[in-house]
Design a protein around this motif. Structure first.
Motif, PDB file in Angstrom:
ATOM      1  N   LYS A 131      38.066  13.233  22.086  1.00 20.02           N
ATOM      2  CA  LYS A 131      38.473  14.185  23.126  1.00 20.02           C
ATOM      3  C   LYS A 131      38.787  13.466  24.431  1.00 20.02           C
ATOM      4  O   LYS A 131      39.736  13.827  25.135  1.00 20.02           O
ATOM      5  CB  LYS A 131      37.372  15.222  23.337  1.00 20.02           C
ATOM      6  N   LEU A 132      38.004  12.452  24.750  1.00  8.73           N
ATOM      7  CA  LEU A 132      38.245  11.694  25.979  1.00  8.73           C
ATOM      8  C   LEU A 132      39.579  10.949  25.915  1.00  8.73           C
ATOM      9  O   LEU A 132      40.307  10.859  26.910  1.00  8.73           O
ATOM     10  CB  LEU A 132      37.103  10.711  26.230  1.00  8.73           C
ATOM     11  N   ALA A 135      42.280  13.534  26.386  1.00  8.50           N
ATOM     12  CA  ALA A 135      42.344  13.894  27.801  1.00  8.50           C
ATOM     13  C   ALA A 135      43.062  12.806  28.606  1.00  8.50           C
ATOM     14  O   ALA A 135      43.850  13.104  29.517  1.00  8.50           O
ATOM     15  CB  ALA A 135      40.940  14.126  28.353  1.00  8.50           C
ATOM     16  N   GLU A 139      46.336  13.252  30.846  1.00 10.61           N
ATOM     17  CA  GLU A 139      46.321  12.795  32.244  1.00 10.61           C
ATOM     18  C   GLU A 139      47.527  11.906  32.529  1.00 10.61           C
ATOM     19  O   GLU A 139      48.189  12.049  33.575  1.00 10.61           O
ATOM     20  CB  GLU A 139      45.027  12.024  32.509  1.00 10.61           C
ATOM     21  N   SER A 160      43.643  17.511  33.472  1.00  6.44           N
ATOM     22  CA  SER A 160      43.670  17.300  32.021  1.00  6.44           C
ATOM     23  C   SER A 160      42.423  17.885  31.364  1.00  6.44           C
ATOM     24  O   SER A 160      42.492  18.470  30.275  1.00  6.44           O
ATOM     25  CB  SER A 160      43.804  15.814  31.688  1.00  6.44           C
ATOM     26  N   GLN A 161      41.265  17.751  32.013  1.00  6.86           N
ATOM     27  CA  GLN A 161      40.030  18.313  31.478  1.00  6.86           C
ATOM     28  C   GLN A 161      40.083  19.839  31.483  1.00  6.86           C
ATOM     29  O   GLN A 161      39.666  20.491  30.516  1.00  6.86           O
ATOM     30  CB  GLN A 161      38.828  17.832  32.310  1.00  6.86           C
TER      31      GLN A 161
END
Length: 206
Positions: A131-132, A135, A139, A160-161
């Motif tokens: 997920k990071l 994101a 971004e 983005s989050q």
């Protein structure tokens, strides 16, 4: 020249991959709950003890399968991010690719649903890292959109989050499965257009 000899012995990594792929096929054919390590071993022509040498449990096999699926999805997203399209268009393609990946997997392989639940519960660190990375990709596209003049200046990391949280219905395999009979692609397009409107440069008509 020295004679060419065939290599017959698998490396440990090759054996692990063969076990994971065979397990994946059995989970699709028989269902996760009905597939035991003994079934996987029998399909491979080896003893259950040998399978346990490479994977301590059935859940560990699921984790390996899950990791491979995450890598496949991230590779597809990297391809989308490199396309010669506007940042906005690539954001739409990115979310659509995630939705289609999970939707098509569920439609064609409903027996995998139980395995997905186990994967989410037992492989949370890998999913969080995934997920990071997603994101970070969003971004980067938002930042490109700012440079293009398509988006107003804003905190792309925070946006983005927020976007991922708002779009979770179209990214989470369980939520997608619950709405599988709906027109999720159209809903995704409408939701994402609404969200992006908050950062888009509003053009004044001449």
């Amino acid at each position: 020249m020295p004679p060419i000899t065939a290599r017959t012995k698998e490396t440990a990594d090759e054996t692990r991959e063969r076990i994971a792929r065979t397990a994946d096929e059995l989970f699709r054919r028989m269902g996760y709950a009905k597939t035991a390590v003994a079934d996987i071993a029998a399909e491979l022509g080896m003893s259950p003890a040998n399978v346990y040498r490479f994977f301590p449990s059935k859940n560990a096999i699921v984790e390996a399968i899950c990791t491979r699926c995450l890598v496949e999805m991230e590779n597809e997203i990297r391809v989308i991010s490199a396309k010669p399209l506007t940042a906005r268009e690539r954001i739409f393609e990115l979310f659509r690719a995630i939705l289609i990946y999970h939707r098509d997997n569920f439609i064609s392989e409903r027996r995998l649903h139980d395995m997905v639940l186990v994967a989410i519960e037992s492989n949370w660190d890998a999913i969080l890292a995934h997920k990071l990375r997603i994101a970070a990709g969003i971004e980067a596209l938002l930042a490109e959109g700012i440079e293009e003049g398509a988006f107003v200046p804003h905190d792309a990391a925070a946006a983005s989050q927020i976007m991922l949280g708002a779009m979770v219905r179209f990214c989470h395999p369980i939520l997608i499965a619950e709405s599988i009979d709906e027109d999720l692609e159209s809903q995704l397009q409408a939701a994402l257009a609404f969200i992006l409107r908050s950062v888009e440069v509003q053009r004044t008509p001449l």
